[in-house]
Design an enzyme around this catalytic site. Structure first.
Site, PDB file in Angstrom:
ATOM      1  N   ALA A 132       1.837  12.764  19.927  1.00  0.00           N
ATOM      2  CA  ALA A 132       0.331  13.539  19.444  1.00  0.00           C
ATOM      3  C   ALA A 132      -0.010  13.072  17.922  1.00  0.00           C
ATOM      4  O   ALA A 132       0.715  13.825  16.929  1.00  0.00           O
ATOM      5  CB  ALA A 132       0.656  15.132  19.564  1.00  0.00           C
ATOM      6  N   SER A 134      -3.207  11.323  16.601  1.00  0.00           N
ATOM      7  CA  SER A 134      -4.682  11.483  16.432  1.00  0.00           C
ATOM      8  C   SER A 134      -5.130  12.607  17.246  1.00  0.00           C
ATOM      9  O   SER A 134      -6.079  13.422  16.914  1.00  0.00           O
ATOM     10  CB  SER A 134      -5.442  10.351  16.868  1.00  0.00           C
ATOM     11  OG  SER A 134      -5.155   9.318  16.040  1.00  0.00           O
ATOM     12  N   ARG A 269      -3.893 -19.207 -15.546  1.00  0.00           N
ATOM     13  CA  ARG A 269      -3.712 -20.146 -14.747  1.00  0.00           C
ATOM     14  C   ARG A 269      -4.880 -21.010 -14.837  1.00  0.00           C
ATOM     15  O   ARG A 269      -6.039 -20.906 -14.650  1.00  0.00           O
ATOM     16  CB  ARG A 269      -3.819 -19.896 -13.384  1.00  0.00           C
ATOM     17  CG  ARG A 269      -3.435 -20.910 -12.158  1.00  0.00           C
ATOM     18  CD  ARG A 269      -2.071 -21.251 -12.576  1.00  0.00           C
ATOM     19  NE  ARG A 269      -1.520 -22.209 -10.863  1.00  0.00           N
ATOM     20  CZ  ARG A 269      -1.808 -23.473 -10.846  1.00  0.00           C
ATOM     21  NH1 ARG A 269      -2.249 -23.998 -11.859  1.00  0.00           N
ATOM     22  NH2 ARG A 269      -1.461 -23.974  -9.677  1.00  0.00           N
ATOM     23  N   GLY A 341      -0.217 -19.614  -3.807  1.00  0.00           N
ATOM     24  CA  GLY A 341       1.348 -19.765  -3.360  1.00  0.00           C
ATOM     25  C   GLY A 341       2.189 -18.447  -4.172  1.00  0.00           C
ATOM     26  O   GLY A 341       2.947 -17.876  -3.684  1.00  0.00           O
ATOM     27  N   GLU A 364      -3.296   9.785   7.494  1.00  0.00           N
ATOM     28  CA  GLU A 364      -4.298  10.862   7.288  1.00  0.00           C
ATOM     29  C   GLU A 364      -5.474  10.822   8.291  1.00  0.00           C
ATOM     30  O   GLU A 364      -6.713  10.986   7.798  1.00  0.00           O
ATOM     31  CB  GLU A 364      -4.565  10.802   5.777  1.00  0.00           C
ATOM     32  CG  GLU A 364      -3.727  11.154   4.920  1.00  0.00           C
ATOM     33  CD  GLU A 364      -3.093  12.702   4.834  1.00  0.00           C
ATOM     34  OE1 GLU A 364      -3.722  13.459   5.634  1.00  0.00           O
ATOM     35  OE2 GLU A 364      -2.257  13.049   3.952  1.00  0.00           O
TER      36      GLU A 364
END
Length: 380
Positions: A132, A134, A269, A341, A364
């Site tokens: 039980a 939902s 980077r 990566g 929730e």
């Protein structure tokens, strides 16, 4: 970079500054190790409680912060941007306090809320069962009246803080009349017959313990029932609207954290002789991520402002939960892609953000249930 916020008052702006200070000094240095070792951060919750951050949306007369939900949710978002499990725990604790505040008598509020809202007592919420989730009206856990006590027997699944909480807000069946036969109880953690199964081995939120709580003839004084018999499910469902906003804020915080890492990495980077953020293909990915985060924040804040104004906000809470968690899933996935990566390794937190976000589309109320709630409301 931190989220650009427009707070309603100077006091609320100070609360954000306080939260960021605590997050930087107390949460960020601990999160990686706690997640790696699945260590429950009980002391972190005490720190948040002592700073007044666990009871923000509740009145000052009971030890709360007296802040609107608009402010509380942004504090939750700031916490979650560094440590999702603590953000989720903050939301769950607030939800655990919802019943005592909204359904408790004045005597019950005065007796329990100050320690709850200060964080001295950490709460958990027991609604779902293995069959039980939902459909909470199908629950089988029973509470049978025996004189001045109730005897609770059954099991509650997916309990956040299970085994670590100091009290459990429990929904149990007191009559065989479907959803009208469910009542709400506050069960102390040291009640005889109450135990926690081994924690679930989850994909993310490792430091947030999730267990099944077993009620083996647990005796609870009748004075620990909140509201009248049969009022449990309305109490639970009323609290879920607010709980959904909490998870929406958590998801937005995680997405903001992922965006921050992705931007910082893209600026440092280099590829083909320049920072990768200068390449349009990747810059547009970051732009979409930023748009998703800011639109998610606007969505949950709209629902919160309706709540603060005393207007109906159930549909908007479901929309916020749906949009914020779906957006966060996309943003965290894209953050891994931006880092390439490196994003797939644990050298950077984005792989953790991605794992943590997935469950936010589930608890929730699943996002499929949110669509059901929204579509039903549109018929009126």
């Amino acid at each position: 970079m931190p989220a650009d916020r427009m707070m309603p008052t100077e006091e609320s702006a100070d609360l954000i500054d306080l939260t960021r200070t605590i997050v930087d000094k107390e949460l960020r240095p601990e999160v990686d190790e706690a997640e790696r070792t699945a260590t429950f951060p009980r002391e972190v919750f005490r720190t948040l409680g002592r700073a007044g951050l666990l009871g923000l949306p509740y009145p000052e007369e009971y030890g709360g912060g007296g802040q609107p939900y608009e402010v509380y949710l942004q504090v939750v978002e700031e916490i979650a941007s560094a440590w999702a499990a603590v953000g989720v725990g903050t939301s769950v604790h607030a939800l655990s306090c919802f019943g005592p505040f909204h359904a408790g008598s004045e005597e019950q509020k005065a007796r329990w809320l100050p320690d709850m809202l200060s964080g001295e007592l950490l709460g958990a919420y027991c609604l779902s069962e293995s069959h039980a989730g939902s459909d909470p009206a199908a629950m089988r856990t029973k509470a049978v009246r025996d004189g001045d006590e109730y005897v609770i027997t059954g099991a509650k699944a997916w309990t956040t803080h299970g085994g670590h909480a100091d009290f459990y807000k429990v929904m149990a069946r007191t009559a065989d009349t479907g959803g009208r036969g469910i009542s709400c109880f506050l069960v102390p953690a040291d009640a005889e017959g109450l135990s926690a199964d081994p924690p679930e081995q989850k994909m993310g939120l490792m430091s947030s313990t999730t267990t099944t709580m077993v009620f083996d003839g647990v005796r609870v004084p009748a004075e620990r029932r909140l509201g009248e018999e049969g009022q449990g499910l309305p109490i639970a469902l009323a609290g879920l609207d607010s709980g959904r906003l909490g998870i929406a804020a958590v998801a937005t915080g995680v997405a903001q954290g992922a965006l921050d890492v992705a931007i910082a990495y893209a600026q440092e980077r280099e590829a083909f002789g320049r920072p990768i953020i200068d390449h349009q293909g990747l810059a547009f990915v970051l732009a979409d991520m930023a748009a998703a985060v800011e639109s998610a924040r606007a969505t949950y804040l709209h629902a919160a402002r309706l709540r603060d104004a005393g207007r109906p906000f159930g549909r908007q809470a479901s929309i916020a939960k749906l949009i914020c968690t779906d957006n966060a899933m996309k943003v965290t996935t894209d953050a891994v892609q931006v880092l390439g990566g490196a994003g797939y390794t644990r050298d950077f937190p984005v792989e953790r953000y991605m794992r943590e976000t997935k469950v936010m589309q589930i608890f929730e109320g699943t996002n499929q249930i949110q669509r059901l709630v929204i579509s039903r409301d549109l018929r009126h």
